[in-house]
Design an enzyme around this catalytic site. Structure first.
Site, short mmCIF file in Angstrom:
data_model
loop_
_atom_site.label_atom_id
_atom_site.label_comp_id
_atom_site.label_asym_id
_atom_site.label_seq_id
_atom_site.Cartn_x
_atom_site.Cartn_y
_atom_site.Cartn_z
N ASP A 205 0.88 -1.28 -0.07
CA ASP A 205 -0.07 -0.01 0.12
C ASP A 205 0.85 1.26 -0.01
O ASP A 205 0.45 2.30 -0.22
CB ASP A 205 -0.82 -0.01 1.30
CG ASP A 205 -1.91 1.04 1.14
OD1 ASP A 205 -2.59 1.42 0.00
OD2 ASP A 205 -2.23 1.80 2.22
N SER A 229 -6.92 6.12 -0.58
CA SER A 229 -7.04 4.62 -1.35
C SER A 229 -8.58 4.33 -1.32
O SER A 229 -9.19 4.72 0.05
CB SER A 229 -6.20 3.68 -0.48
OG SER A 229 -4.82 3.98 -0.84
N GLN A 279 -4.83 -1.11 -7.13
CA GLN A 279 -5.73 -0.04 -6.45
C GLN A 279 -6.00 1.08 -6.89
O GLN A 279 -5.26 1.58 -8.21
CB GLN A 279 -4.68 0.47 -5.34
CG GLN A 279 -5.25 1.39 -4.44
CD GLN A 279 -4.38 1.61 -3.13
OE1 GLN A 279 -3.94 2.76 -3.03
NE2 GLN A 279 -3.66 0.82 -2.38
#
Length: 289
Positions: A205, A229, A279
């Site tokens: 991430d 995100s 993502q």
């Protein structure tokens, strides 16, 4: 507590023993200067919670999660795991992470008995520089007098090294929607493969949205930049240790409507593809409103 032990402590969830319709676990959060829980931490903890309800013979192979609300650093996180399905080869789990009675992340994960079958992988880009030859991001960040920079320099459990150069202060002249980042844990990790899989989700991430910003010349320090995100998907292909160097190959195929999509592939140093990542995030700038 040092960053790596702090991450491992956060991943060491407490089983509350509750057995109603769900398995309930709790875990702490690591401190960060902006006051919000790092998304990769909640992803990794959710992976740990789901994995605790599946036997070791069925490792996780995929997960799809949605970030719903910012996490509160001051409040423990509760993880509720629903055992959706257990088949002959696959198990499916849904994990909801809660604070203040509200979900902050919702994830579905799939686990599979180790099996044999067809085998191929996309090759790692050729001629990547060795991570040891690249500047340590901590050296650059240590010169920036800002709380977030100091935290990134000393508070993260991973060493990150950008092949194309970091975008903390500037992105460089070339506007490209791709980059490669070498990373590894700042110390020896336990030998438990489940911990390494969870830690890989944690690290995945960190920089995944950066190709979007690099394409448009947007640095982390850009005034008014707001990014978050929205979701995160990950597929584990092969075992890997996160305390050994891994190459994170990233690209953004599209950005528009205040959102951007990034894709990533994670390789071992000898070129084995160990995971794929996708993502989507929001990217907002004052001039784009």
């Amino acid at each position: 507590m040092e960053p790596l032990p702090a991450m491992l402590a956060a991943l060491n969830l407490v089983d509350t023993g509750a057995r109603t319709s769900e398995d309930i676990f709790t875990g702490p959060s690591q401190w960060s200067p902006h006051g919000r829980v790092f998304g990769g931490q909640v992803l990794a903890q959710s992976v740990v919670a789901a994995s605790r309800t599946v036997g070791e013979e069925r490792p996780i192979h995929s997960m799809h999660g949605y970030f719903l609300r910012p996490g509160d650093l001051e409040v423990p996180i509760t993880f509720a795991v629903d055992r959706i399905h257990d088949g002959r080869s696959f198990s499916t789990r849904r994990t909801q992470a809660y604070q203040h009675g509200l979900p902050i992340l919702s994830m579905i994960a799939s686990f599979q008995t180790v099996d044999e079958g067809l085998d191929h992988e996309k090759a790692m880009p050729a001629d990547l520089p060795d991570p040891e030859s690249l500047p340590d991001d901590r050296e650059l960040l240590a010169t920036i007098d800002h709380p977030m920079a100091r935290y990134w320099a000393t508070g993260r459990p991973f060493d990150l090294r950008h092949v194309e150069g970091p975008i903390y202060l500037e992105t460089g002249a070339e506007r490209v929607a791709h980059q490669v980042v070498w990373f590894r844990a700042k110390g020896r990790m336990p030998d438990d493969p489940a911990v390494h899989r969870a830690a890989l989700a944690y690290a995945s991430d960190y920089t995944i949205l950066e190709p979007i910003w690099r394409r448009h010349g947007v640095a982390w320090s850009t005034p008014g930049l707001k990014a978050a995100s929205l979701d995160h998907a990950m597929w584990w292909h092969r075992p890997a240790r996160v305390d050994e160097w891994l190459a994170y190959v990233q690209e953004s195929p599209s950005a528009g409507g205040g959102r951007g999509l990034s894709l990533g592939r994670i390789y071992t140093r000898n070129g084995r593809l160990v995971a794929s990542v996708a993502q989507e995030g929001t990217v907002r700038l004052p001039s784009a409103r």
